[in-house]
Scaffold this motif. Sequence first.
Motif, PDB file in Angstrom:
ATOM      1  N   ARG A 174       0.792  -1.186   0.000  1.00 26.81           N
ATOM      2  CA  ARG A 174       0.000   0.000   0.000  1.00 26.81           C
ATOM      3  C   ARG A 174       0.847   1.267   0.000  1.00 26.81           C
ATOM      4  O   ARG A 174       2.053   1.212  -0.072  1.00 26.81           O
ATOM      5  CB  ARG A 174      -1.084  -0.013   1.081  1.00 26.81           C
ATOM      6  N   CYS A 175       0.254   2.359   0.030  1.00 30.98           N
ATOM      7  CA  CYS A 175       0.948   3.625  -0.187  1.00 30.98           C
ATOM      8  C   CYS A 175       0.534   4.595   0.913  1.00 30.98           C
ATOM      9  O   CYS A 175      -0.639   4.752   1.183  1.00 30.98           O
ATOM     10  CB  CYS A 175       0.521   4.145  -1.548  1.00 30.98           C
ATOM     11  N   PHE A 176       1.508   5.210   1.559  1.00 32.30           N
ATOM     12  CA  PHE A 176       1.185   6.096   2.678  1.00 32.30           C
ATOM     13  C   PHE A 176       1.041   7.536   2.210  1.00 32.30           C
ATOM     14  O   PHE A 176       1.836   8.001   1.401  1.00 32.30           O
ATOM     15  CB  PHE A 176       2.293   6.043   3.727  1.00 32.30           C
ATOM     16  N   SER A 177       0.052   8.213   2.714  1.00 28.62           N
ATOM     17  CA  SER A 177      -0.030   9.634   2.377  1.00 28.62           C
ATOM     18  C   SER A 177      -0.163  10.472   3.632  1.00 28.62           C
ATOM     19  O   SER A 177      -0.664  10.016   4.663  1.00 28.62           O
ATOM     20  CB  SER A 177      -1.183   9.892   1.407  1.00 28.62           C
ATOM     21  N   ARG A 178       0.334  11.678   3.530  1.00 30.25           N
ATOM     22  CA  ARG A 178       0.245  12.656   4.619  1.00 30.25           C
ATOM     23  C   ARG A 178      -0.208  13.969   3.996  1.00 30.25           C
ATOM     24  O   ARG A 178       0.035  14.219   2.812  1.00 30.25           O
ATOM     25  CB  ARG A 178       1.618  12.875   5.276  1.00 30.25           C
ATOM     26  N   SER A 179      -0.865  14.810   4.806  1.00 26.82           N
ATOM     27  CA  SER A 179      -1.302  16.079   4.228  1.00 26.82           C
ATOM     28  C   SER A 179      -0.940  17.222   5.158  1.00 26.82           C
ATOM     29  O   SER A 179      -0.683  17.017   6.346  1.00 26.82           O
ATOM     30  CB  SER A 179      -2.815  16.055   4.002  1.00 26.82           C
ATOM     31  N   ARG A 180      -0.884  18.397   4.597  1.00 23.23           N
ATOM     32  CA  ARG A 180      -0.723  19.588   5.434  1.00 23.23           C
ATOM     33  C   ARG A 180      -1.303  20.782   4.696  1.00 23.23           C
ATOM     34  O   ARG A 180      -1.461  20.765   3.473  1.00 23.23           O
ATOM     35  CB  ARG A 180       0.733  19.765   5.840  1.00 23.23           C
ATOM     36  N   ARG A 219      -3.865  22.874   0.103  1.00 22.53           N
ATOM     37  CA  ARG A 219      -3.787  21.583   0.785  1.00 22.53           C
ATOM     38  C   ARG A 219      -2.834  20.687   0.017  1.00 22.53           C
ATOM     39  O   ARG A 219      -3.040  20.418  -1.171  1.00 22.53           O
ATOM     40  CB  ARG A 219      -5.178  20.941   0.879  1.00 22.53           C
ATOM     41  N   LEU A 220      -1.774  20.267   0.684  1.00 19.95           N
ATOM     42  CA  LEU A 220      -0.778  19.421   0.033  1.00 19.95           C
ATOM     43  C   LEU A 220      -0.948  17.980   0.502  1.00 19.95           C
ATOM     44  O   LEU A 220      -1.118  17.730   1.690  1.00 19.95           O
ATOM     45  CB  LEU A 220       0.642  19.860   0.396  1.00 19.95           C
ATOM     46  N   VAL A 221      -0.901  17.058  -0.434  1.00 16.08           N
ATOM     47  CA  VAL A 221      -0.935  15.644  -0.079  1.00 16.08           C
ATOM     48  C   VAL A 221       0.291  14.981  -0.694  1.00 16.08           C
ATOM     49  O   VAL A 221       0.507  15.052  -1.903  1.00 16.08           O
ATOM     50  CB  VAL A 221      -2.225  14.959  -0.594  1.00 16.08           C
ATOM     51  N   GLY A 222       1.102  14.386   0.153  1.00 16.57           N
ATOM     52  CA  GLY A 222       2.309  13.697  -0.320  1.00 16.57           C
ATOM     53  C   GLY A 222       2.190  12.216  -0.038  1.00 16.57           C
ATOM     54  O   GLY A 222       1.643  11.814   0.984  1.00 16.57           O
ATOM     55  N   SER A 223       2.678  11.397  -0.952  1.00 15.38           N
ATOM     56  CA  SER A 223       2.609   9.948  -0.757  1.00 15.38           C
ATOM     57  C   SER A 223       4.010   9.363  -0.804  1.00 15.38           C
ATOM     58  O   SER A 223       4.886   9.872  -1.503  1.00 15.38           O
ATOM     59  CB  SER A 223       1.759   9.294  -1.839  1.00 15.38           C
ATOM     60  N   GLY A 224       4.189   8.275  -0.068  1.00 13.89           N
ATOM     61  CA  GLY A 224       5.496   7.629  -0.068  1.00 13.89           C
ATOM     62  C   GLY A 224       5.381   6.209   0.421  1.00 13.89           C
ATOM     63  O   GLY A 224       4.301   5.742   0.772  1.00 13.89           O
ATOM     64  N   GLY A 227       5.334   6.550   6.196  1.00 14.82           N
ATOM     65  CA  GLY A 227       4.905   7.855   6.711  1.00 14.82           C
ATOM     66  C   GLY A 227       5.995   8.919   6.614  1.00 14.82           C
ATOM     67  O   GLY A 227       5.778   9.994   6.053  1.00 14.82           O
ATOM     68  N   PRO A 228       7.203   8.645   7.148  1.00 17.48           N
ATOM     69  CA  PRO A 228       8.258   9.671   7.103  1.00 17.48           C
ATOM     70  C   PRO A 228       8.613  10.112   5.683  1.00 17.48           C
ATOM     71  O   PRO A 228       8.902  11.293   5.451  1.00 17.48           O
ATOM     72  CB  PRO A 228       9.440   8.969   7.784  1.00 17.48           C
ATOM     73  N   ALA A 229       8.584   9.178   4.731  1.00 22.96           N
ATOM     74  CA  ALA A 229       8.913   9.550   3.343  1.00 22.96           C
ATOM     75  C   ALA A 229       7.875  10.542   2.823  1.00 22.96           C
ATOM     76  O   ALA A 229       8.200  11.534   2.162  1.00 22.96           O
ATOM     77  CB  ALA A 229       8.950   8.308   2.454  1.00 22.96           C
ATOM     78  N   ALA A 230       6.599  10.284   3.147  1.00 24.54           N
ATOM     79  CA  ALA A 230       5.530  11.190   2.706  1.00 24.54           C
ATOM     80  C   ALA A 230       5.679  12.553   3.385  1.00 24.54           C
ATOM     81  O   ALA A 230       5.530  13.600   2.757  1.00 24.54           O
ATOM     82  CB  ALA A 230       4.169  10.574   3.020  1.00 24.54           C
ATOM     83  N   THR A 231       5.994  12.543   4.671  1.00 26.80           N
ATOM     84  CA  THR A 231       6.159  13.797   5.418  1.00 26.80           C
ATOM     85  C   THR A 231       7.314  14.619   4.853  1.00 26.80           C
ATOM     86  O   THR A 231       7.231  15.846   4.739  1.00 26.80           O
ATOM     87  CB  THR A 231       6.419  13.484   6.913  1.00 26.80           C
ATOM     88  N   GLU A 232       8.387  13.938   4.487  1.00 25.98           N
ATOM     89  CA  GLU A 232       9.557  14.658   3.948  1.00 25.98           C
ATOM     90  C   GLU A 232       9.202  15.377   2.639  1.00 25.98           C
ATOM     91  O   GLU A 232       9.574  16.529   2.431  1.00 25.98           O
ATOM     92  CB  GLU A 232      10.688  13.656   3.734  1.00 25.98           C
ATOM     93  N   LYS A 233       8.437  14.681   1.797  1.00 27.79           N
ATOM     94  CA  LYS A 233       8.012  15.319   0.538  1.00 27.79           C
ATOM     95  C   LYS A 233       7.194  16.575   0.822  1.00 27.79           C
ATOM     96  O   LYS A 233       7.321  17.598   0.159  1.00 27.79           O
ATOM     97  CB  LYS A 233       7.165  14.347  -0.283  1.00 27.79           C
ATOM     98  N   LEU A 234       6.312  16.459   1.808  1.00 26.71           N
ATOM     99  CA  LEU A 234       5.458  17.600   2.172  1.00 26.71           C
ATOM    100  C   LEU A 234       6.283  18.777   2.649  1.00 26.71           C
ATOM    101  O   LEU A 234       6.041  19.920   2.286  1.00 26.71           O
ATOM    102  CB  LEU A 234       4.517  17.208   3.307  1.00 26.71           C
ATOM    103  N   GLU A 235       7.269  18.473   3.485  1.00 30.06           N
ATOM    104  CA  GLU A 235       8.074  19.554   4.043  1.00 30.06           C
ATOM    105  C   GLU A 235       8.837  20.283   2.966  1.00 30.06           C
ATOM    106  O   GLU A 235       8.910  21.516   2.943  1.00 30.06           O
ATOM    107  CB  GLU A 235       9.022  18.995   5.105  1.00 30.06           C
TER     108      GLU A 235
END
Length: 413
Positions: A174-180, A219-224, A227-235
Amino acid sequence: MRVTVLTIGDEIVSGHTLDTNAAYLSGRLAELGFRVGRIVSVGDRIGEVRAELEAAIADSDLVLVTGGLGPTHDDVTKQALAEAAGVALVLDRDLHALLKRRFAAGPGVRPEVIESLSTVPQGARALENPLGAAAGLEIGIGAARVYAMPGVPREMEAVFDAAIADELDALPKRCFSRSRVIRTIGLRESEITEKLEHTVPSLDVDVGFLPGTYGVDLRLVGSGSDGPAATEKLEKAARLIENVLGMSVYSTEGEDLHDVVGKMLIARAVTIAVAESCTGGLISHLLTQVPGISASFERGDVTYSNRAKIDCLGVGEALIRDHGAVSREVAEAMARGVRQTAGTDIGISTTGIAGPTGGSEPKPVGLVYVGLAHDGGCAVKEVVFRGTRRIVKLRAAMLALDLARRHLSSKGV
Ligand code: ATP
Ligand code: MG
Protein backbone atom coordinates in the motif's frame (compact mmCIF):
# COMPACT_ATOMS: atom_id res chain seq x y z
CA MET A 1 -6.50 -2.39 -2.68
CA ARG A 2 -9.90 -0.89 -3.50
CA VAL A 3 -11.63 0.72 -0.55
CA THR A 4 -15.20 2.01 -0.20
CA VAL A 5 -16.70 3.92 2.73
CA LEU A 6 -20.48 3.53 3.05
CA THR A 7 -22.31 5.79 5.50
CA ILE A 8 -25.91 4.94 6.34
CA GLY A 9 -28.66 7.20 7.67
CA ASP A 10 -31.60 9.33 6.54
CA GLU A 11 -30.10 12.24 8.50
CA ILE A 12 -27.06 12.18 6.21
CA VAL A 13 -28.77 12.00 2.84
CA SER A 14 -31.33 14.60 3.95
CA GLY A 15 -28.49 17.03 4.68
CA HIS A 16 -29.43 17.27 8.34
CA THR A 17 -26.16 15.77 9.59
CA LEU A 18 -22.80 16.44 8.02
CA ASP A 19 -21.05 13.20 7.14
CA THR A 20 -18.08 13.56 9.46
CA ASN A 21 -17.70 9.78 9.75
CA ALA A 22 -16.66 9.47 6.12
CA ALA A 23 -14.18 12.33 6.51
CA TYR A 24 -12.71 10.76 9.64
CA LEU A 25 -12.40 7.32 8.08
CA SER A 26 -10.84 8.60 4.86
CA GLY A 27 -8.26 10.50 6.87
CA ARG A 28 -7.43 7.55 9.11
CA LEU A 29 -7.28 5.16 6.16
CA ALA A 30 -4.86 7.48 4.36
CA GLU A 31 -2.63 7.47 7.43
CA LEU A 32 -2.71 3.68 7.39
CA GLY A 33 -1.75 3.57 3.74
CA PHE A 34 -5.12 3.00 2.05
CA ARG A 35 -6.64 5.22 -0.59
CA VAL A 36 -10.41 5.49 -0.42
CA GLY A 37 -11.79 5.24 -3.94
CA ARG A 38 -15.39 6.00 -3.14
CA ILE A 39 -17.59 7.41 -0.39
CA VAL A 40 -21.26 6.46 -0.69
CA SER A 41 -24.14 7.57 1.52
CA VAL A 42 -27.55 5.94 1.62
CA GLY A 43 -30.75 6.37 3.67
CA ASP A 44 -32.22 3.89 6.12
CA ARG A 45 -34.31 1.78 3.69
CA ILE A 46 -33.21 -1.82 3.83
CA GLY A 47 -33.49 -2.41 0.07
CA GLU A 48 -31.33 0.61 -0.73
CA VAL A 49 -28.78 -0.22 1.96
CA ARG A 50 -28.51 -3.77 0.68
CA ALA A 51 -28.10 -2.60 -2.94
CA GLU A 52 -25.29 -0.18 -1.99
CA LEU A 53 -23.61 -2.83 0.14
CA GLU A 54 -23.70 -5.32 -2.70
CA ALA A 55 -22.33 -2.76 -5.14
CA ALA A 56 -19.49 -1.89 -2.75
CA ILE A 57 -18.70 -5.54 -2.05
CA ALA A 58 -18.65 -6.35 -5.76
CA ASP A 59 -15.90 -3.89 -6.59
CA SER A 60 -13.94 -3.35 -3.37
CA ASP A 61 -11.52 -5.36 -1.29
CA LEU A 62 -12.37 -3.42 1.82
CA VAL A 63 -15.72 -1.86 2.78
CA LEU A 64 -16.18 0.33 5.87
CA VAL A 65 -19.77 0.92 6.90
CA THR A 66 -21.09 3.31 9.57
CA GLY A 67 -24.57 3.79 11.05
CA GLY A 68 -27.74 1.81 11.54
CA LEU A 69 -26.37 -0.74 13.99
CA GLY A 70 -28.63 0.14 16.91
CA PRO A 71 -31.72 -1.73 18.10
CA THR A 72 -34.39 0.63 16.72
CA HIS A 73 -36.57 -0.11 13.70
CA ASP A 74 -34.64 2.33 11.52
CA ASP A 75 -31.39 0.46 12.16
CA VAL A 76 -31.20 -1.97 9.27
CA THR A 77 -27.48 -2.46 8.69
CA LYS A 78 -27.20 -5.90 10.29
CA GLN A 79 -30.18 -7.19 8.34
CA ALA A 80 -28.79 -5.78 5.09
CA LEU A 81 -25.38 -7.35 5.78
CA ALA A 82 -27.02 -10.70 6.49
CA GLU A 83 -29.02 -10.52 3.27
CA ALA A 84 -25.98 -9.50 1.23
CA ALA A 85 -24.03 -12.42 2.73
CA GLY A 86 -26.98 -14.82 2.27
CA VAL A 87 -26.97 -15.79 5.95
CA ALA A 88 -29.35 -15.48 8.90
CA LEU A 89 -29.05 -13.18 11.91
CA VAL A 90 -28.02 -15.27 14.91
CA LEU A 91 -27.44 -14.58 18.58
CA ASP A 92 -23.79 -14.03 19.50
CA ARG A 93 -23.64 -15.69 22.92
CA ASP A 94 -20.46 -13.95 24.09
CA LEU A 95 -21.80 -10.55 23.07
CA HIS A 96 -25.12 -11.33 24.72
CA ALA A 97 -23.39 -12.25 27.99
CA LEU A 98 -21.26 -9.11 27.82
CA LEU A 99 -24.19 -6.79 27.19
CA LYS A 100 -26.31 -8.44 29.88
CA ARG A 101 -23.51 -7.87 32.36
CA ARG A 102 -23.11 -4.28 31.25
CA PHE A 103 -26.81 -3.43 31.37
CA ALA A 104 -27.30 -5.16 34.73
CA ALA A 105 -25.31 -2.36 36.35
CA GLY A 106 -27.40 0.50 34.95
CA PRO A 107 -31.07 1.43 34.50
CA GLY A 108 -33.32 -1.32 33.16
CA VAL A 109 -33.10 -2.19 29.47
CA ARG A 110 -35.67 -4.61 28.10
CA PRO A 111 -34.28 -8.14 27.47
CA GLU A 112 -35.46 -8.08 23.84
CA VAL A 113 -33.42 -4.91 23.21
CA ILE A 114 -30.32 -6.59 24.62
CA GLU A 115 -31.07 -9.60 22.47
CA SER A 116 -31.49 -7.47 19.36
CA LEU A 117 -28.17 -5.77 20.08
CA SER A 118 -26.55 -9.21 20.44
CA THR A 119 -27.53 -10.59 17.05
CA VAL A 120 -25.00 -10.68 14.23
CA PRO A 121 -25.05 -12.05 10.70
CA GLN A 122 -23.92 -15.67 10.89
CA GLY A 123 -20.14 -15.83 10.46
CA ALA A 124 -19.61 -12.22 11.56
CA ARG A 125 -17.30 -11.27 14.39
CA ALA A 126 -18.52 -8.71 16.93
CA LEU A 127 -16.13 -5.82 17.67
CA GLU A 128 -16.45 -4.31 21.09
CA ASN A 129 -17.82 -0.80 21.37
CA PRO A 130 -16.23 0.68 24.52
CA LEU A 131 -18.52 3.73 24.48
CA GLY A 132 -21.94 2.35 23.54
CA ALA A 133 -24.24 -0.59 23.22
CA ALA A 134 -24.12 -1.23 19.47
CA ALA A 135 -21.09 -3.42 18.75
CA GLY A 136 -19.12 -3.20 15.52
CA LEU A 137 -18.94 -6.11 13.11
CA GLU A 138 -16.46 -7.76 10.79
CA ILE A 139 -17.58 -10.16 8.09
CA GLY A 140 -16.16 -11.51 4.85
CA ILE A 141 -18.64 -11.30 1.98
CA GLY A 142 -17.49 -12.56 -1.41
CA ALA A 143 -13.91 -11.35 -1.84
CA ALA A 144 -14.45 -8.30 0.34
CA ARG A 145 -13.76 -7.72 3.99
CA VAL A 146 -16.54 -5.63 5.52
CA TYR A 147 -16.33 -3.67 8.77
CA ALA A 148 -19.48 -2.09 10.21
CA MET A 149 -19.37 0.56 12.94
CA PRO A 150 -22.03 2.48 14.89
CA GLY A 151 -23.12 5.85 13.53
CA VAL A 152 -22.48 8.06 16.57
CA PRO A 153 -19.11 9.63 15.67
CA ARG A 154 -17.33 9.08 18.96
CA GLU A 155 -18.48 5.46 19.10
CA MET A 156 -17.46 4.95 15.48
CA GLU A 157 -14.01 6.36 16.24
CA ALA A 158 -13.69 4.25 19.38
CA VAL A 159 -14.55 1.01 17.55
CA PHE A 160 -12.25 1.90 14.66
CA ASP A 161 -9.34 2.72 16.97
CA ALA A 162 -9.83 -0.19 19.37
CA ALA A 163 -10.66 -3.00 16.98
CA ILE A 164 -10.09 -2.12 13.33
CA ALA A 165 -7.02 0.10 12.87
CA ASP A 166 -4.52 -2.58 13.94
CA GLU A 167 -6.11 -5.21 11.71
CA LEU A 168 -5.92 -2.90 8.71
CA ASP A 169 -2.36 -1.97 9.57
CA ALA A 170 -1.41 -5.65 9.34
CA LEU A 171 -2.77 -6.01 5.79
CA PRO A 172 -0.30 -6.05 2.88
CA LYS A 173 0.64 -2.51 1.88
CA ARG A 174 0.00 0.00 0.00
CA CYS A 175 0.95 3.62 -0.19
CA PHE A 176 1.19 6.10 2.68
CA SER A 177 -0.03 9.63 2.38
CA ARG A 178 0.24 12.66 4.62
CA SER A 179 -1.30 16.08 4.23
CA ARG A 180 -0.72 19.59 5.43
CA VAL A 181 -2.31 22.96 4.87
CA ILE A 182 -0.45 26.12 3.85
CA ARG A 183 -2.49 29.21 4.67
CA THR A 184 -2.23 32.49 2.80
CA ILE A 185 -3.78 35.95 2.99
CA GLY A 186 -3.53 38.91 0.66
CA LEU A 187 -3.39 37.12 -2.68
CA ARG A 188 -6.29 35.97 -4.86
CA GLU A 189 -6.48 32.35 -5.99
CA SER A 190 -5.66 33.37 -9.57
CA GLU A 191 -2.58 35.29 -8.39
CA ILE A 192 -1.40 32.29 -6.42
CA THR A 193 -1.88 29.87 -9.31
CA GLU A 194 0.02 32.23 -11.58
CA LYS A 195 2.91 32.60 -9.15
CA LEU A 196 3.09 28.85 -8.61
CA GLU A 197 2.65 27.95 -12.28
CA HIS A 198 6.18 26.61 -12.60
CA THR A 199 6.62 25.39 -9.05
CA VAL A 200 3.61 23.09 -8.66
CA PRO A 201 4.46 20.70 -11.52
CA SER A 202 7.94 20.20 -10.08
CA LEU A 203 6.58 19.29 -6.65
CA ASP A 204 6.19 15.63 -5.86
CA VAL A 205 2.88 16.28 -4.05
CA ASP A 206 -0.74 16.96 -4.98
CA VAL A 207 -1.81 20.57 -4.42
CA GLY A 208 -5.42 21.64 -3.91
CA PHE A 209 -6.47 25.30 -3.78
CA LEU A 210 -9.16 26.09 -1.23
CA PRO A 211 -10.30 29.72 -1.33
CA GLY A 212 -11.89 30.77 1.98
CA THR A 213 -13.57 33.89 3.33
CA TYR A 214 -10.38 35.86 3.88
CA GLY A 215 -7.57 33.89 2.31
CA VAL A 216 -6.62 30.91 0.20
CA ASP A 217 -5.48 27.63 1.73
CA LEU A 218 -3.30 25.20 -0.16
CA ARG A 219 -3.79 21.58 0.79
CA LEU A 220 -0.78 19.42 0.03
CA VAL A 221 -0.94 15.64 -0.08
CA GLY A 222 2.31 13.70 -0.32
CA SER A 223 2.61 9.95 -0.76
CA GLY A 224 5.50 7.63 -0.07
CA SER A 225 6.50 4.11 0.84
CA ASP A 226 6.13 5.00 4.51
CA GLY A 227 4.91 7.85 6.71
CA PRO A 228 8.26 9.67 7.10
CA ALA A 229 8.91 9.55 3.34
CA ALA A 230 5.53 11.19 2.71
CA THR A 231 6.16 13.80 5.42
CA GLU A 232 9.56 14.66 3.95
CA LYS A 233 8.01 15.32 0.54
CA LEU A 234 5.46 17.60 2.17
CA GLU A 235 8.07 19.55 4.04
CA LYS A 236 10.15 20.11 0.94
CA ALA A 237 7.10 21.22 -1.04
CA ALA A 238 5.94 23.55 1.74
CA ARG A 239 9.36 25.24 1.84
CA LEU A 240 9.38 25.77 -1.94
CA ILE A 241 5.85 27.20 -1.95
CA GLU A 242 6.66 29.51 0.93
CA ASN A 243 9.71 30.79 -0.95
CA VAL A 244 7.57 31.74 -3.92
CA LEU A 245 4.60 33.21 -2.04
CA GLY A 246 6.68 34.94 0.64
CA MET A 247 4.88 37.06 3.22
CA SER A 248 1.45 36.00 1.98
CA VAL A 249 2.01 32.66 3.72
CA TYR A 250 1.07 32.99 7.36
CA SER A 251 1.25 29.32 8.27
CA THR A 252 2.65 26.15 6.76
CA GLU A 253 1.07 24.12 9.56
CA GLY A 254 -2.60 24.95 9.05
CA GLU A 255 -2.74 27.42 11.96
CA ASP A 256 -5.30 30.22 12.26
CA LEU A 257 -4.16 33.79 11.64
CA HIS A 258 -5.03 35.00 15.13
CA ASP A 259 -2.98 32.18 16.64
CA VAL A 260 -0.02 33.09 14.47
CA VAL A 261 -0.26 36.79 15.40
CA GLY A 262 -0.87 36.04 19.09
CA LYS A 263 2.16 33.77 19.28
CA MET A 264 4.33 36.34 17.49
CA LEU A 265 3.27 39.05 19.93
CA ILE A 266 4.05 36.84 22.91
CA ALA A 267 7.35 35.54 21.51
CA ARG A 268 8.55 39.06 20.70
CA ALA A 269 7.19 40.52 23.97
CA VAL A 270 5.26 43.16 22.00
CA THR A 271 2.21 44.73 23.66
CA ILE A 272 -0.92 45.59 21.70
CA ALA A 273 -4.15 47.55 22.13
CA VAL A 274 -7.08 47.51 19.74
CA ALA A 275 -9.65 50.18 18.85
CA GLU A 276 -12.49 48.68 16.89
CA SER A 277 -15.40 50.30 15.16
CA CYS A 278 -16.83 48.19 12.33
CA THR A 279 -15.39 44.92 13.70
CA GLY A 280 -17.25 45.40 16.99
CA GLY A 281 -14.75 43.56 19.20
CA LEU A 282 -14.01 40.69 16.83
CA ILE A 283 -10.25 41.32 16.82
CA SER A 284 -10.19 41.39 20.61
CA HIS A 285 -12.21 38.18 20.69
CA LEU A 286 -9.83 36.45 18.28
CA LEU A 287 -6.69 37.58 20.08
CA THR A 288 -8.07 36.50 23.43
CA GLN A 289 -8.55 33.00 22.03
CA VAL A 290 -4.77 32.63 22.19
CA PRO A 291 -3.46 31.09 25.43
CA GLY A 292 -0.98 33.36 27.22
CA ILE A 293 -2.05 36.49 25.33
CA SER A 294 -2.47 38.48 28.56
CA ALA A 295 1.27 39.12 28.37
CA SER A 296 0.69 41.14 25.17
CA PHE A 297 -2.96 42.14 24.87
CA GLU A 298 -3.53 45.26 26.96
CA ARG A 299 -7.06 46.27 25.95
CA GLY A 300 -9.65 46.28 23.23
CA ASP A 301 -11.98 49.27 22.96
CA VAL A 302 -15.16 48.99 20.92
CA THR A 303 -15.51 52.63 19.94
CA TYR A 304 -18.56 52.47 17.73
CA SER A 305 -20.00 55.98 18.00
CA ASN A 306 -18.26 59.24 17.19
CA ARG A 307 -18.47 60.16 20.86
CA ALA A 308 -16.70 56.98 21.89
CA LYS A 309 -13.92 57.67 19.39
CA ILE A 310 -13.55 61.19 20.80
CA ASP A 311 -13.93 60.29 24.50
CA CYS A 312 -11.92 57.07 24.66
CA LEU A 313 -9.30 57.59 21.98
CA GLY A 314 -8.92 61.35 21.78
CA VAL A 315 -9.90 61.49 18.10
CA GLY A 316 -10.46 65.13 17.18
CA GLU A 317 -14.07 66.18 16.71
CA ALA A 318 -13.06 68.31 13.73
CA LEU A 319 -11.26 65.35 12.14
CA ILE A 320 -14.47 63.34 12.18
CA ARG A 321 -16.46 66.31 10.91
CA ASP A 322 -14.06 67.03 8.07
CA HIS A 323 -13.30 63.49 6.90
CA GLY A 324 -16.10 61.32 8.30
CA ALA A 325 -15.75 58.50 10.84
CA VAL A 326 -14.91 56.08 8.03
CA SER A 327 -11.73 57.66 6.74
CA ARG A 328 -8.00 57.18 6.55
CA GLU A 329 -7.51 60.09 8.94
CA VAL A 330 -9.83 58.71 11.65
CA ALA A 331 -8.36 55.18 11.35
CA GLU A 332 -4.93 56.68 11.95
CA ALA A 333 -6.13 58.80 14.88
CA MET A 334 -7.84 55.75 16.42
CA ALA A 335 -4.71 53.59 16.16
CA ARG A 336 -2.47 56.33 17.53
CA GLY A 337 -5.02 57.15 20.22
CA VAL A 338 -5.43 53.63 21.56
CA ARG A 339 -1.67 53.04 21.47
CA GLN A 340 -1.11 56.19 23.48
CA THR A 341 -3.90 55.71 26.03
CA ALA A 342 -2.96 52.08 26.58
CA GLY A 343 0.76 52.74 26.52
CA THR A 344 1.43 49.75 24.27
CA ASP A 345 4.05 49.04 21.59
CA ILE A 346 1.42 48.89 18.86
CA GLY A 347 -2.17 49.97 18.42
CA ILE A 348 -4.50 48.74 15.71
CA SER A 349 -7.81 50.16 14.58
CA THR A 350 -10.72 49.46 12.26
CA THR A 351 -13.38 51.74 10.85
CA GLY A 352 -15.63 50.90 7.95
CA ILE A 353 -19.07 50.46 6.47
CA ALA A 354 -20.14 46.86 7.08
CA GLY A 355 -23.50 47.34 5.28
CA PRO A 356 -25.88 46.38 3.92
CA THR A 357 -26.98 50.02 4.29
CA GLY A 358 -25.00 53.19 4.94
CA GLY A 359 -22.98 53.26 1.73
CA SER A 360 -22.65 56.22 -0.61
CA GLU A 361 -20.99 57.01 -3.93
CA PRO A 362 -17.63 58.07 -2.46
CA LYS A 363 -17.88 55.63 0.45
CA PRO A 364 -19.46 52.35 -0.67
CA VAL A 365 -20.58 49.47 1.55
CA GLY A 366 -17.53 47.34 2.35
CA LEU A 367 -15.13 50.30 2.54
CA VAL A 368 -12.79 49.62 5.45
CA TYR A 369 -9.75 51.35 6.87
CA VAL A 370 -7.42 49.54 9.23
CA GLY A 371 -4.65 51.35 11.03
CA LEU A 372 -1.49 50.23 12.76
CA ALA A 373 0.40 52.64 14.98
CA HIS A 374 3.90 51.79 16.19
CA ASP A 375 6.99 53.55 17.46
CA GLY A 376 8.03 54.47 13.92
CA GLY A 377 4.70 55.96 12.78
CA CYS A 378 1.34 54.76 11.57
CA ALA A 379 0.26 52.75 8.53
CA VAL A 380 -3.31 52.76 7.21
CA LYS A 381 -4.75 50.38 4.65
CA GLU A 382 -7.88 51.07 2.62
CA VAL A 383 -9.88 48.20 1.13
CA VAL A 384 -13.35 47.70 -0.30
CA PHE A 385 -14.62 44.26 0.66
CA ARG A 386 -17.55 42.57 -1.00
CA GLY A 387 -19.91 40.35 0.92
CA THR A 388 -22.47 40.33 3.67
CA ARG A 389 -22.11 42.32 6.90
CA ARG A 390 -20.68 39.28 8.65
CA ILE A 391 -18.12 38.71 5.92
CA VAL A 392 -17.04 42.38 5.79
CA LYS A 393 -16.49 42.33 9.55
CA LEU A 394 -14.48 39.12 9.40
CA ARG A 395 -12.36 40.30 6.48
CA ALA A 396 -11.69 43.64 8.17
CA ALA A 397 -10.58 41.89 11.38
CA MET A 398 -8.30 39.58 9.43
CA LEU A 399 -6.82 42.45 7.46
CA ALA A 400 -5.96 44.25 10.71
CA LEU A 401 -4.41 41.12 12.20
CA ASP A 402 -2.47 40.61 8.99
CA LEU A 403 -1.16 44.14 9.12
CA ALA A 404 0.12 43.42 12.62
CA ARG A 405 1.68 40.15 11.44
CA ARG A 406 3.53 41.82 8.58
CA HIS A 407 4.75 44.56 10.88
CA LEU A 408 5.99 42.06 13.47
CA SER A 409 7.71 39.95 10.78
CA SER A 410 9.52 42.93 9.34
CA LYS A 411 10.93 43.67 12.77
CA GLY A 412 12.37 40.17 13.14
CA VAL A 413 12.49 38.35 16.44
P1 ATP B 1 -27.13 3.81 17.89
O1 ATP B 1 -27.09 2.54 18.59
O2 ATP B 1 -26.55 4.93 18.73
O3 ATP B 1 -28.45 4.15 17.29
P2 ATP B 1 -26.35 3.48 15.19
O4 ATP B 1 -25.24 2.72 14.58
O5 ATP B 1 -27.72 2.97 14.97
O6 ATP B 1 -26.03 3.65 16.71
P3 ATP B 1 -27.30 5.80 13.87
O7 ATP B 1 -28.64 5.61 14.52
O8 ATP B 1 -27.18 5.49 12.43
O9 ATP B 1 -26.22 4.94 14.65
O10 ATP B 1 -26.74 7.24 14.13
C1 ATP B 1 -26.76 7.81 15.42
C2 ATP B 1 -26.39 9.27 15.35
O11 ATP B 1 -25.02 9.41 14.96
C3 ATP B 1 -27.15 10.07 14.29
O12 ATP B 1 -28.28 10.68 14.80
C4 ATP B 1 -26.17 11.11 13.83
O13 ATP B 1 -26.29 12.26 14.63
C5 ATP B 1 -24.84 10.49 14.07
N1 ATP B 1 -24.28 9.99 12.81
C6 ATP B 1 -24.64 8.87 12.17
N2 ATP B 1 -23.92 8.72 11.03
C7 ATP B 1 -23.10 9.79 10.96
C8 ATP B 1 -22.12 10.21 10.00
N3 ATP B 1 -21.85 9.50 8.90
N4 ATP B 1 -21.45 11.36 10.24
C9 ATP B 1 -21.73 12.08 11.36
N5 ATP B 1 -22.65 11.73 12.28
C10 ATP B 1 -23.32 10.61 12.10
MG1 MG C 1 -29.57 4.15 15.59
